[in-house]
Design a protein around this motif. Sequence first.
Motif, PDB file in Angstrom:
ATOM      1  N   PHE A 191       0.949   3.522 -14.348  1.00 17.71           N
ATOM      2  CA  PHE A 191       0.180   2.915 -13.252  1.00 17.71           C
ATOM      3  C   PHE A 191       0.417   1.407 -13.202  1.00 17.71           C
ATOM      4  O   PHE A 191       0.623   0.835 -12.117  1.00 17.71           O
ATOM      5  CB  PHE A 191      -1.311   3.218 -13.446  1.00 17.71           C
ATOM      6  N   ASN A 192       0.389   0.752 -14.363  1.00 21.33           N
ATOM      7  CA  ASN A 192       0.614  -0.702 -14.401  1.00 21.33           C
ATOM      8  C   ASN A 192       2.003  -1.052 -13.883  1.00 21.33           C
ATOM      9  O   ASN A 192       2.174  -2.030 -13.133  1.00 21.33           O
ATOM     10  CB  ASN A 192       0.439  -1.215 -15.825  1.00 21.33           C
ATOM     11  N   THR A 193       2.997  -0.264 -14.287  1.00 23.67           N
ATOM     12  CA  THR A 193       4.370  -0.512 -13.831  1.00 23.67           C
ATOM     13  C   THR A 193       4.479  -0.353 -12.320  1.00 23.67           C
ATOM     14  O   THR A 193       5.166  -1.140 -11.644  1.00 23.67           O
ATOM     15  CB  THR A 193       5.338   0.463 -14.524  1.00 23.67           C
ATOM     16  N   ASN A 212       5.560  -3.555 -10.009  1.00 16.65           N
ATOM     17  CA  ASN A 212       6.790  -3.468  -9.216  1.00 16.65           C
ATOM     18  C   ASN A 212       6.498  -3.642  -7.726  1.00 16.65           C
ATOM     19  O   ASN A 212       7.256  -4.306  -7.004  1.00 16.65           O
ATOM     20  CB  ASN A 212       7.480  -2.135  -9.466  1.00 16.65           C
ATOM     21  N   ALA A 213       5.411  -3.033  -7.263  1.00 18.45           N
ATOM     22  CA  ALA A 213       5.037  -3.177  -5.848  1.00 18.45           C
ATOM     23  C   ALA A 213       4.681  -4.632  -5.537  1.00 18.45           C
ATOM     24  O   ALA A 213       5.006  -5.141  -4.461  1.00 18.45           O
ATOM     25  CB  ALA A 213       3.875  -2.255  -5.513  1.00 18.45           C
ATOM     26  N   ALA A 214       4.015  -5.285  -6.475  1.00 20.74           N
ATOM     27  CA  ALA A 214       3.645  -6.682  -6.263  1.00 20.74           C
ATOM     28  C   ALA A 214       4.888  -7.569  -6.214  1.00 20.74           C
ATOM     29  O   ALA A 214       5.005  -8.452  -5.357  1.00 20.74           O
ATOM     30  CB  ALA A 214       2.708  -7.137  -7.369  1.00 20.74           C
ATOM     31  N   THR A 258       0.833  -1.206   0.000  1.00 23.87           N
ATOM     32  CA  THR A 258       0.000   0.000   0.000  1.00 23.87           C
ATOM     33  C   THR A 258       0.862   1.248   0.000  1.00 23.87           C
ATOM     34  O   THR A 258       0.559   2.230  -0.698  1.00 23.87           O
ATOM     35  CB  THR A 258      -0.925   0.001   1.225  1.00 23.87           C
ATOM     36  N   GLN A 259       1.952   1.217   0.763  1.00 24.88           N
ATOM     37  CA  GLN A 259       2.838   2.371   0.805  1.00 24.88           C
ATOM     38  C   GLN A 259       3.479   2.651  -0.553  1.00 24.88           C
ATOM     39  O   GLN A 259       3.580   3.808  -0.978  1.00 24.88           O
ATOM     40  CB  GLN A 259       3.919   2.156   1.868  1.00 24.88           C
ATOM     41  N   GLU A 260       3.894   1.608  -1.241  1.00 23.79           N
ATOM     42  CA  GLU A 260       4.563   1.792  -2.522  1.00 23.79           C
ATOM     43  C   GLU A 260       3.607   2.206  -3.631  1.00 23.79           C
ATOM     44  O   GLU A 260       4.035   2.791  -4.631  1.00 23.79           O
ATOM     45  CB  GLU A 260       5.287   0.504  -2.928  1.00 23.79           C
ATOM     46  N   THR A 261       2.333   1.900  -3.476  1.00 21.32           N
ATOM     47  CA  THR A 261       1.364   2.256  -4.515  1.00 21.32           C
ATOM     48  C   THR A 261       0.561   3.511  -4.167  1.00 21.32           C
ATOM     49  O   THR A 261      -0.314   3.910  -4.934  1.00 21.32           O
ATOM     50  CB  THR A 261       0.375   1.093  -4.748  1.00 21.32           C
ATOM     51  N   ALA A 262       0.892   4.129  -3.037  1.00 17.44           N
ATOM     52  CA  ALA A 262       0.133   5.317  -2.624  1.00 17.44           C
ATOM     53  C   ALA A 262       0.553   6.567  -3.388  1.00 17.44           C
ATOM     54  O   ALA A 262      -0.159   7.562  -3.420  1.00 17.44           O
ATOM     55  CB  ALA A 262       0.300   5.544  -1.119  1.00 17.44           C
ATOM     56  N   THR A 263       1.731   6.556  -4.014  1.00 16.25           N
ATOM     57  CA  THR A 263       2.235   7.722  -4.731  1.00 16.25           C
ATOM     58  C   THR A 263       1.514   7.883  -6.055  1.00 16.25           C
ATOM     59  O   THR A 263       1.317   6.924  -6.800  1.00 16.25           O
ATOM     60  CB  THR A 263       3.743   7.568  -5.003  1.00 16.25           C
TER      61      THR A 263
END
Length: 239
Positions: free
Chosen positions: A107-109, A113-115, A86-91
């Motif tokens: 957005f997909n990248t 990457n977060a996954a 969640t932290q990595e995708t919050a930006t």
Amino acid sequence: EQLLINTDVSLLNTGAATHFHVQTGTTSAIDISMCSPDVVSDLSWRVLDDLHGSDHYPIIVQEINAEPVAREPKFIFKRANWKLFTQETATDNTNEDFSCQDNLEIFNTLIINAAINNIPMSSGKSTRIRVPWWTDDCTRVNRERKRALRRYQQTGLIADKITYNRMRAIAQFTKNNARGNSWKQYISSLNSTTPMTKIWARIRKMSGKYKQYQSPCIMHNNTLVTEEGEVANILAQHY
């Protein structure tokens, strides 16, 4: 034909041409490959496309081993670190100056990457041999048999030994019954026009013998493309 009828041998040929007649430009299947019926379901038969300077196509006979079929690696969501994900995708990395397609790729990248960073993936290797007759009941009784075995190994009690022996017998009966029903259902679907290649392919699958198929690839602009999505896009653009 009389040889196959009078002797205990099986034919491996699939009907593919094995001989090229140079004078007439025609093909025929004059080369016969035979083996013992005991091993016919363990062998695959194919003909190479190149004559290699001969008028007979090379024939390849290979042994088919009952090995687990590789699968695509998958994310193991139950072991994911959702807090870091969640932290990595919050930006918000979108840009109003970019097109909708560019922002979508950004957005997909970000998500991928977060996954990869926070969600473990399976190896893609499987220790199980797939068979077409396996049912949910087979899975259930197999699980109960393993549970009974673990309990008996922990306690050593006669009662738990009896329970394990009973569950082992039930599991074996269930799997034999499932295998028999699957085979009867398949036999009922056969007729005089069913090719022998399909029948032997089914027999191999019943034994858990599958051919390993590689992912599709294509040569595009003198570059070998192996990624399935890119291959699909190239084919779609061409056709």
